[in-house]
Motif scaffolding. Structure first.
Motif, short mmCIF file in Angstrom:
data_model
loop_
_atom_site.label_atom_id
_atom_site.label_comp_id
_atom_site.label_asym_id
_atom_site.label_seq_id
_atom_site.Cartn_x
_atom_site.Cartn_y
_atom_site.Cartn_z
N VAL A 1 -3.56 7.20 0.63
CA VAL A 1 -4.70 7.34 1.52
C VAL A 1 -5.22 8.77 1.56
CG1 VAL A 1 -5.35 7.25 3.97
CG2 VAL A 1 -4.07 5.37 2.94
N THR A 2 -4.32 9.74 1.53
CA THR A 2 -4.75 11.13 1.69
C THR A 2 -4.93 11.87 0.38
OG1 THR A 2 -2.48 11.92 1.95
CG2 THR A 2 -3.69 11.32 3.98
N SER A 3 -4.86 11.15 -0.74
CA SER A 3 -5.18 11.82 -1.99
C SER A 3 -6.64 12.26 -1.94
CB SER A 3 -4.96 10.88 -3.18
OG SER A 3 -5.95 9.86 -3.19
N LYS A 4 -6.96 13.27 -2.70
CA LYS A 4 -8.34 13.79 -2.68
C LYS A 4 -9.36 12.68 -2.89
CE LYS A 4 -9.97 16.55 -6.09
NZ LYS A 4 -10.26 17.80 -6.81
N LEU B 1 -9.26 3.25 -7.06
CA LEU B 1 -9.71 1.94 -6.59
C LEU B 1 -8.63 0.87 -6.76
CD1 LEU B 1 -13.39 2.05 -7.85
CD2 LEU B 1 -12.65 1.86 -5.46
N LYS B 2 -7.94 0.90 -7.89
CA LYS B 2 -6.85 -0.07 -8.11
C LYS B 2 -5.74 0.11 -7.08
CE LYS B 2 -7.50 -0.87 -13.02
NZ LYS B 2 -7.01 -0.64 -14.38
N THR B 3 -5.40 1.34 -6.80
CA THR B 3 -4.34 1.62 -5.83
C THR B 3 -4.75 1.15 -4.44
OG1 THR B 3 -3.53 3.51 -7.08
CG2 THR B 3 -2.98 3.45 -4.73
N LEU B 4 -5.96 1.48 -4.03
CA LEU B 4 -6.43 1.09 -2.70
C LEU B 4 -6.61 -0.42 -2.59
CD1 LEU B 4 -8.98 3.98 -2.04
CD2 LEU B 4 -6.66 3.72 -1.09
N GLU B 5 -6.98 -1.07 -3.70
CA GLU B 5 -7.08 -2.52 -3.71
C GLU B 5 -5.68 -3.14 -3.58
OE1 GLU B 5 -8.86 -6.16 -6.46
OE2 GLU B 5 -8.72 -4.15 -7.31
N ARG B 6 -4.74 -2.62 -4.33
CA ARG B 6 -3.36 -3.12 -4.28
C ARG B 6 -2.77 -2.93 -2.88
NH1 ARG B 6 -1.66 -0.54 -8.51
NH2 ARG B 6 -0.90 1.25 -7.38
N ASP B 7 -3.16 -1.85 -2.20
CA ASP B 7 -2.68 -1.58 -0.84
C ASP B 7 -3.35 -2.45 0.21
OD1 ASP B 7 -1.02 0.38 -1.88
OD2 ASP B 7 -2.30 2.06 -1.27
N GLY B 8 -4.37 -3.21 -0.20
CA GLY B 8 -5.06 -4.08 0.75
C GLY B 8 -6.13 -3.39 1.56
N LEU B 9 -6.59 -2.23 1.10
CA LEU B 9 -7.60 -1.47 1.83
C LEU B 9 -9.00 -1.67 1.27
CD1 LEU B 9 -5.52 1.81 2.13
CD2 LEU B 9 -5.88 0.07 3.90
N VAL B 10 -9.09 -2.00 -0.01
CA VAL B 10 -10.37 -2.19 -0.70
C VAL B 10 -10.39 -3.57 -1.34
CG1 VAL B 10 -11.78 -1.39 -2.66
CG2 VAL B 10 -10.75 0.27 -1.11
N GLY C 1 -8.83 -1.70 5.83
CA GLY C 1 -9.48 -0.50 5.32
C GLY C 1 -10.52 0.05 6.29
N GLN C 2 -11.22 -0.84 6.97
CA GLN C 2 -12.21 -0.42 7.97
C GLN C 2 -11.53 0.30 9.13
OE1 GLN C 2 -14.34 -3.99 8.99
NE2 GLN C 2 -15.37 -4.09 7.02
N GLY C 3 -10.37 -0.24 9.55
CA GLY C 3 -9.63 0.42 10.62
C GLY C 3 -9.18 1.82 10.22
N LEU C 4 -8.72 1.94 8.99
CA LEU C 4 -8.30 3.25 8.48
C LEU C 4 -9.49 4.20 8.37
CD1 LEU C 4 -6.30 5.23 7.25
CD2 LEU C 4 -6.64 4.06 5.06
N ALA C 5 -10.59 3.71 7.82
CA ALA C 5 -11.78 4.56 7.66
C ALA C 5 -12.30 5.05 9.00
CB ALA C 5 -12.87 3.79 6.91
N ALA C 6 -12.18 4.23 10.03
CA ALA C 6 -12.62 4.65 11.37
C ALA C 6 -11.84 5.88 11.85
CB ALA C 6 -12.46 3.50 12.36
N LEU C 7 -10.62 6.03 11.36
CA LEU C 7 -9.83 7.21 11.69
C LEU C 7 -10.11 8.38 10.76
CD1 LEU C 7 -6.46 5.33 12.25
CD2 LEU C 7 -7.97 6.26 14.03
#
Length: 121
Positions: free
Chosen positions: A28-31, A66-75, A95-101
C-alpha cells in the motif's frame, strides 16, 4: 478515533516481524501503490490514464503494482472483449476504504512538501 487509541491496538506498539500487516503495508505504501490508489479514488481509469497520472512510472512497475493491488483485493481489473483491448481499473470496496485514509495523507504531503524539502536542501 484518536491516534493514540489506534496505536495501542498494536501489540507493543509495533508490527511483529511475521505479521501479514507488514506485507500489506509494503504494498500500500510503495511509491507507486499510493499514487495508483489515490488516482483510482477519483473513479475508474484505463491503463494509459493511470500511467499519465503516475508520471514517471514505467510500464513494468505499473503492471506489477496493479497486479499486486488486485491480488490484495484493493483494485478490480475488468477486461472488455473488444479490439483493441480495453481494460478498466477501479477500487474495490476495501480499496475505497483505504483510499479514503490515503487521500488526506497525500494532500497533507502535497501541502507541506515544499517546506519540508526546502528545509532539508
Amino acid at each position: 478515533m484518536e491516534v493514540s487509541n489506534q496505536v495501542t491496538r498494536l501489540p507493543d506498539g509495533v508490527f511483529p516481524a511475521g505479521c501479514p500487516s507488514r506485507v500489506v503495508l509494503d504494498h500500500v505504501t510503495s511509491k507507486w501503490g499510493v499514487l495508483v490508489l489515490v488516482a483510482l479514488s477519483e473513479g475508474t481509469h484505463r491503463w494509459g490514464e493511470l500511467r499519465r497520472r503516475a508520471e514517471g512510472v514505467s510500464e513494468k512497475m505499473l503492471a506489477q503494482t496493479l497486479k499486486t493491488l488486485e491480488r490484495d483485493g484493493l483494485v478490480h481489473r475488468e477486461a472488455h472483449p473488444v479490439i483493441p483491448p480495453h481494460v478498466d481499473y477501479r477500487l474495490t470496496e476495501m480499496g475505497q476504504g483505504l483510499a479514503a485514509l490515503l487521500v488526506p495523507l497525500v494532500a497533507w504531503v502535497f501541502d507541506h512538501a515544499d517546506a519540508i524539502v526546502g528545509e532539508n536542501t
